[in-house]
Design an enzyme around this catalytic site. Structure first.
Site, PDB file in Angstrom:
ATOM      1  N   SER A 150     -36.400  39.152  27.137  1.00 42.33           N
ATOM      2  CA  SER A 150     -36.249  38.020  28.059  1.00 42.33           C
ATOM      3  C   SER A 150     -37.178  38.376  29.191  1.00 42.33           C
ATOM      4  CB  SER A 150     -34.836  37.927  28.602  1.00 42.33           C
ATOM      5  OG  SER A 150     -33.933  38.355  27.632  1.00 42.33           O
ATOM      6  N   CYS A 151     -38.223  37.582  29.381  1.00 41.40           N
ATOM      7  CA  CYS A 151     -39.286  38.059  30.261  1.00 41.40           C
ATOM      8  C   CYS A 151     -38.932  37.887  31.719  1.00 41.40           C
ATOM      9  CB  CYS A 151     -40.595  37.380  29.936  1.00 41.40           C
ATOM     10  SG  CYS A 151     -40.405  35.657  29.568  1.00 41.40           S
ATOM     11  N   LEU A 152     -39.681  38.537  32.543  1.00 42.55           N
ATOM     12  CA  LEU A 152     -39.441  38.531  33.980  1.00 42.55           C
ATOM     13  C   LEU A 152     -39.846  37.216  34.605  1.00 42.55           C
ATOM     14  CD1 LEU A 152     -40.603  42.035  35.012  1.00 42.55           C
ATOM     15  CD2 LEU A 152     -38.352  41.087  35.219  1.00 42.55           C
TER      16      LEU A 152
END
Lengths: 412, 103
Positions: free
Chosen positions: B101-103
């Site tokens: 889950s990307c930043l």
């Protein structure tokens, strides 16, 4: 200097769109299309709920920010015809292009979550990612004297992923200064497994939440908000009761892009992660929050992306191979409250570590540790933004590609 | 690092996620599931695991929303099948890297 006879059309005059237009306007025909008259310094929204800024201190007229050698059209794009390389504005004007750059950003969409736009919306449920919401939240916070404040993230990705954490730290500080902190419970609700995604920073932030007696509610993927009962409900049945809810709604791409076939399920344009070129049409690029890149959606990131595009668009127009030079570099200040901030520096491959920045071993800024210098850096950034970043000037000592120098690498 | 799971030496990261999805097998899935107290695996579990592996093989970055839209399970069922962090746990059992889950 005579311009090269190629037309680059940029949709969106946000941070990325303006920076790119200003870098290219002297060499090419550049058109920027955006109906918004004002451009906001968005990092300032974080401070509005606490009364540090008013909306009018954070905006400037878009026309003043775009290079006069670019055409600025204050209209909305109604439709894009990729086959014939042209678009139509809502007044019916057709515009042809050689290169199209999508810089339409992201927005919060509260309608994506069941119950969020219910009875409590903007009464005791707020979103601070726009000036209107941030201002209304300011009024609510002033009157808030006891009960539970819940800060909640609906889904990832979100714009400025550290902003909800910063808001939480600032709220803790704000209540302490008013002498009412012990009457208030603060909860931080996230779909992630920790305070943050990247392991070293997540542990650090987790510890900082604990120190401030803020409860972390993790792996919480929200099914619905029941505003008549002041509660948020997770898909696994867990519930959190709030008196005041500060939510970060699901982030989506622009309505215009969501109608096209070049985006993912949330409306972000699918591009090559290194070159920013569309997977579908080679003459289309996306930059900033509008792109589906697996890194932070933030102005500092857009700034590094623009460096890549300012090289790649001319290369494309000259028929040369593109460079996959964007490495996911993200560099951001995180406000901690109490006049301190910390600094994160990372990219696709490397998570944030402790160290010094921008000079290895010297600083003056410290990575992943709270300091006053970082806080001043954060406040000064507003001026850097207006006078250096948007005009497309190079910021001294900051490189587009991330560096590992001066960092303490921890195996995790 | 190397780890012996169900009698096979496999490469895992610090949190025990397989780093190479091709080293995975059904036995490994059962062993990880047991460690996570998610066993025995039902037919529905396997349907989800297979879907996750198929998507990952096609280069799709997974998230809970996509699983919910998969037609295999809805998000509520997904939580019931893999309690706690469903995507995290299901990915681990399926021999995939930790979801980014990307930043």
């Amino acid at each position: 200097m005579a311009k090269i006879d190629k037309h680059i059309c940029i949709i969106g005059a946000g941070t990325a769109g303006i920076m790119l237009a200003n870098k290219l306007a002297n060499k090419f025909e550049v058109t920027v299309i955006d109906p918004a008259k004002d451009h906001y310094y968005q990092p300032g929204f974080l401070f509005m709920p606490f009364g540090r800024y008013k909306a009018e201190q954070l905006r400037k007229s878009t026309t003043k920010l775009v290079n006069k050698r670019a055409n600025l059209i204050a209209e909305k794009v109604a439709n894009i015809d990729f086959q014939n390389k042209k678009l139509a504005t809502d007044s019916g004007t057709d515009i042809s292009f050689d290169v199209l750059v999508v810089a339409t950003g992201t927005r919060t969409d509260p309608s994506m979550t069941e119950g969020l736009l219910g009875d409590g919306w903007q009464k005791n449920v707020f979103d601070f990612y726009n000036p209107d919401g941030a201002e209304k939240l300011h009024d609510a916070l002033k009157d808030f004297k006891q009960g539970t404040l819940a800060i909640q993230i609906m889904d990832m990705p979100i714009k400025c992923p550290v902003a909800p954490l910063e808001f939480t730290f600032l709220a803790d500080d704000y209540f302490k200064k008013r002498g009412i902190r012990e009457n208030i419970t603060i909860k931080y609700i996230t779909p992630l497994s920790g305070a943050f995604t990247k392991p070293v920073a997540s542990a650090k932030f987790g510890h900082m939440l604990e120190e401030r007696k803020i409860e972390l509610v993790s792996d919480f993927y929200t099914e619905k908000v029941v505003e008549t009962e002041n509660k948020v409900v997770c898909f696994d049945g867990r519930e959190v009761i709030y008196d005041l809810l500060v939510t970060v709604p699901v982030n989506v791409g622009s309505d215009l892009m969501r109608k096209t076939d070049i985006v993912n399920d949330l409306g972000f344009v699918e591009v090559n992660h290194g070159s920013l070129q569309s997977a579908k049409y080679p003459f289309v690029f996306a930059v900033g929050d509008a792109a589906d890149l697996p890194t932070s959606k933030a102005g500092s990131v857009a700034h590094f992306e623009v460096d890549t595009l300012a090289e790649n668009i001319p290369r494309f127009l000259e028929g040369k191979e593109l460079e996959e030079s964007f490495d996911g570099h993200s560099n951001c200040f995180v406000e901690m409250g109490g006049g301190k901030a910390l600094l994160l520096d990372f990219n696709y491959q490397t998570q944030p570590y402790e160290g010094t920045f921008p000079f290895p071993g010297v600083g003056p800024m410290k990575l992943l540790q709270p300091s006053r210098v970082n806080h001043w850096g954060k406040l000064a950034f507003r001026f850097i933004y207006w006078w250096m970043l948007l005009p497309g000037r190079k910021i001294p000592f900051i490189n587009a590609q991330m560096s590992l120098k001066g960092k303490k690498i921890i195996e995790s | 690092m190397q780890k012996n799971i169900a009698g096979t030496e496999v490469e895992v990261d610090a949190e025990g996620y397989l780093t190479d999805m091709n080293q995975w097998s059904g036995d490994i899935a059962n062993a990880i599931a047991e460690e996570l107290h998610i066993s025995p695996l039902s037919e529905k579990h396997w349907a989800v695991i297979n879907w996750l592996r198929e998507q990952t093989a096609n280069g799709v970055e997974l998230n809970i929303r996509k699983v919910g839209a998969s037609g295999v399970v809805d998000i509520k069922e997904f939580y019931q099948l893999f309690p706690g962090g469903p995507l995290k746990n299901a990915s681990k059992i399926a021999g995939l890297h930790k979801p980014t889950s990307c930043l």
